[in-house]
Design a protein around this motif. Structure first.
Motif, PDB file in Angstrom:
ATOM      1  N   PHE A 156       0.816  -1.211   0.000  1.00 33.93           N
ATOM      2  CA  PHE A 156       0.000   0.000   0.000  1.00 33.93           C
ATOM      3  C   PHE A 156       0.853   1.266   0.000  1.00 33.93           C
ATOM      4  O   PHE A 156       0.671   2.154  -0.841  1.00 33.93           O
ATOM      5  CB  PHE A 156      -0.938  -0.008   1.220  1.00 33.93           C
ATOM      6  N   ILE A 157       1.784   1.368   0.913  1.00 36.14           N
ATOM      7  CA  ILE A 157       2.578   2.592   1.058  1.00 36.14           C
ATOM      8  C   ILE A 157       3.563   2.758  -0.096  1.00 36.14           C
ATOM      9  O   ILE A 157       3.638   3.829  -0.725  1.00 36.14           O
ATOM     10  CB  ILE A 157       3.325   2.593   2.410  1.00 36.14           C
ATOM     11  N   THR A 158       4.321   1.711  -0.390  1.00 38.39           N
ATOM     12  CA  THR A 158       5.346   1.806  -1.437  1.00 38.39           C
ATOM     13  C   THR A 158       4.742   2.103  -2.800  1.00 38.39           C
ATOM     14  O   THR A 158       5.239   2.948  -3.553  1.00 38.39           O
ATOM     15  CB  THR A 158       6.167   0.508  -1.510  1.00 38.39           C
ATOM     16  N   SER A 159       3.663   1.413  -3.135  1.00 32.28           N
ATOM     17  CA  SER A 159       3.027   1.629  -4.444  1.00 32.28           C
ATOM     18  C   SER A 159       2.479   3.042  -4.561  1.00 32.28           C
ATOM     19  O   SER A 159       2.533   3.656  -5.638  1.00 32.28           O
ATOM     20  CB  SER A 159       1.909   0.600  -4.675  1.00 32.28           C
ATOM     21  N   ASN A 160       1.963   3.589  -3.454  1.00 32.67           N
ATOM     22  CA  ASN A 160       1.440   4.963  -3.490  1.00 32.67           C
ATOM     23  C   ASN A 160       2.564   5.993  -3.599  1.00 32.67           C
ATOM     24  O   ASN A 160       2.371   7.063  -4.202  1.00 32.67           O
ATOM     25  CB  ASN A 160       0.589   5.242  -2.253  1.00 32.67           C
ATOM     26  N   LYS A 161       3.727   5.689  -3.039  1.00 28.39           N
ATOM     27  CA  LYS A 161       4.880   6.575  -3.223  1.00 28.39           C
ATOM     28  C   LYS A 161       5.260   6.650  -4.698  1.00 28.39           C
ATOM     29  O   LYS A 161       5.521   7.731  -5.232  1.00 28.39           O
ATOM     30  CB  LYS A 161       6.067   6.068  -2.403  1.00 28.39           C
ATOM     31  N   CYS A 162       5.285   5.491  -5.339  1.00 30.83           N
ATOM     32  CA  CYS A 162       5.585   5.447  -6.778  1.00 30.83           C
ATOM     33  C   CYS A 162       4.508   6.172  -7.578  1.00 30.83           C
ATOM     34  O   CYS A 162       4.801   6.904  -8.529  1.00 30.83           O
ATOM     35  CB  CYS A 162       5.692   3.994  -7.246  1.00 30.83           C
ATOM     36  N   GLY A 163       3.255   5.970  -7.180  1.00 35.46           N
ATOM     37  CA  GLY A 163       2.144   6.623  -7.864  1.00 35.46           C
ATOM     38  C   GLY A 163       2.218   8.131  -7.758  1.00 35.46           C
ATOM     39  O   GLY A 163       1.899   8.846  -8.722  1.00 35.46           O
ATOM     40  N   LEU A 164       2.660   8.626  -6.608  1.00 30.91           N
ATOM     41  CA  LEU A 164       2.795  10.071  -6.416  1.00 30.91           C
ATOM     42  C   LEU A 164       3.846  10.656  -7.361  1.00 30.91           C
ATOM     43  O   LEU A 164       3.640  11.736  -7.933  1.00 30.91           O
ATOM     44  CB  LEU A 164       3.170  10.371  -4.964  1.00 30.91           C
ATOM     45  N   LYS A 192      12.885   4.460  -6.138  1.00 29.58           N
ATOM     46  CA  LYS A 192      13.637   5.100  -7.226  1.00 29.58           C
ATOM     47  C   LYS A 192      13.919   4.124  -8.350  1.00 29.58           C
ATOM     48  O   LYS A 192      13.759   4.459  -9.532  1.00 29.58           O
ATOM     49  CB  LYS A 192      14.946   5.659  -6.681  1.00 29.58           C
ATOM     50  N   ASP A 193      14.301   2.895  -8.004  1.00 28.19           N
ATOM     51  CA  ASP A 193      14.644   1.902  -9.023  1.00 28.19           C
ATOM     52  C   ASP A 193      13.409   1.383  -9.754  1.00 28.19           C
ATOM     53  O   ASP A 193      13.474   1.033 -10.928  1.00 28.19           O
ATOM     54  CB  ASP A 193      15.413   0.738  -8.402  1.00 28.19           C
ATOM     55  N   TYR A 194      12.275   1.323  -9.057  1.00 27.63           N
ATOM     56  CA  TYR A 194      11.030   0.949  -9.742  1.00 27.63           C
ATOM     57  C   TYR A 194      10.733   1.944 -10.864  1.00 27.63           C
ATOM     58  O   TYR A 194      10.413   1.547 -11.993  1.00 27.63           O
ATOM     59  CB  TYR A 194       9.852   0.934  -8.758  1.00 27.63           C
ATOM     60  N   ILE A 195      10.814   3.216 -10.546  1.00 23.61           N
ATOM     61  CA  ILE A 195      10.535   4.266 -11.529  1.00 23.61           C
ATOM     62  C   ILE A 195      11.568   4.235 -12.650  1.00 23.61           C
ATOM     63  O   ILE A 195      11.215   4.225 -13.838  1.00 23.61           O
ATOM     64  CB  ILE A 195      10.536   5.667 -10.868  1.00 23.61           C
ATOM     65  N   LYS A 196      12.840   4.191 -12.281  1.00 24.50           N
ATOM     66  CA  LYS A 196      13.924   4.201 -13.271  1.00 24.50           C
ATOM     67  C   LYS A 196      13.837   2.997 -14.203  1.00 24.50           C
ATOM     68  O   LYS A 196      13.929   3.149 -15.423  1.00 24.50           O
ATOM     69  CB  LYS A 196      15.273   4.204 -12.552  1.00 24.50           C
ATOM     70  N   ASN A 197      13.639   1.809 -13.638  1.00 19.62           N
ATOM     71  CA  ASN A 197      13.595   0.598 -14.453  1.00 19.62           C
ATOM     72  C   ASN A 197      12.368   0.549 -15.356  1.00 19.62           C
ATOM     73  O   ASN A 197      12.411  -0.048 -16.434  1.00 19.62           O
ATOM     74  CB  ASN A 197      13.630  -0.642 -13.556  1.00 19.62           C
ATOM     75  N   SER A 198      11.270   1.172 -14.917  1.00 18.67           N
ATOM     76  CA  SER A 198      10.080   1.239 -15.763  1.00 18.67           C
ATOM     77  C   SER A 198      10.365   2.047 -17.027  1.00 18.67           C
ATOM     78  O   SER A 198       9.975   1.649 -18.132  1.00 18.67           O
ATOM     79  CB  SER A 198       8.916   1.865 -14.988  1.00 18.67           C
ATOM     80  N   PHE A 199      11.071   3.165 -16.866  1.00 19.30           N
ATOM     81  CA  PHE A 199      11.435   3.992 -18.013  1.00 19.30           C
ATOM     82  C   PHE A 199      12.438   3.270 -18.912  1.00 19.30           C
ATOM     83  O   PHE A 199      12.319   3.313 -20.146  1.00 19.30           O
ATOM     84  CB  PHE A 199      12.016   5.328 -17.541  1.00 19.30           C
TER      85      PHE A 199
END
Length: 202
Positions: free
Chosen positions: A72-80, A137-144
């Motif tokens: 819940f928390i981690t996914s919402n951080k990425c969503g933000l 940070k790595d979730y976002i970076k790796n998605s790109f």
């Protein structure tokens, strides 16, 4: 395989999709929609990944609930972070749209292209999230990075979306299946094969 077996298998998949789509909506609402959409979608992709891996007998509700609570928390951080990026691009587009100049048109097209890329990266985020255990940070970076390095998969996903859109347009009653879960299954299916190729290359 006999026709009866094919029909039974089809009905089982339809039932799974209905249940998963129902859970996605319910848990999204339980999170107040805004805070519920990210963990609910992550939980949905987690279940879809399990199915693609052949784990058909999992307890859908328990698996969904556990992932929803845990992420819940981690996914919402990425969503933000994605929300801020989308808001910034939308603001740029609004400003450029109001400027009457040749350069603004060129910049508008460029920003639109960037918006498309970010949108696809956001789509790639969910399979990446359930496939790997990374930092925000790595979730976002790796998605790109995954989106940038997967032009074939992007085309394949868009073609699949086009076919699903055509099916729903002809049969509007199917929107309950094709609006969320089936497109997500297609995305997960395409990218899971990509993940397997990446694992073999290392």
């Amino acid at each position: 395989m006999k026709f009866g077996d094919i029909l039974l298998n089809f009905c089982q998949w339809v039932f799974r999709f209905i249940i998963l789509n129902f859970l996605w909506v319910i848990f999204m609402v339980l999170g107040g929609v805004v805070l519920g959409i990210m963990p609910s979608t992550v939980a949905m992709f987690h279940v879809l990944r399990k199915w693609i891996q052949g784990e058909m007998d999992i307890n859908i509700f328990k698996t969904f609930k556990d992932v929803y609570k845990r992420e819940f928390i981690t996914s919402n951080k990425c969503g933000l972070i994605f929300l801020l990026i989308f808001a910034f691009l939308a603001l740029d587009l609004n400003i450029l749209y109001q400027i009457q100049a040749i350069y603004s048109t060129i910049l508008y097209v460029i920003v639109m292209a960037v918006l498309f890329f970010v949108s696809m990266s956001f789509l790639y985020f969910f399979p990446t999230y359930v496939q790997y255990k990374l930092s925000v940070k790595d979730y976002i970076k790796n998605s790109f990075i995954l989106c940038l390095s997967s032009p074939f998969e992007t085309i394949l996903i868009l073609v699949g979306f086009g076919i699903l859109y055509y099916i729903v347009k002809i049969n509007p009653g199917l929107i309950i299946f094709f609006s969320t879960v089936v497109p997500s299954y297609w995305v997960m299916h395409v990218l899971y094969k990509k993940f397997l190729k990446l694992q073999k290359s290392f």
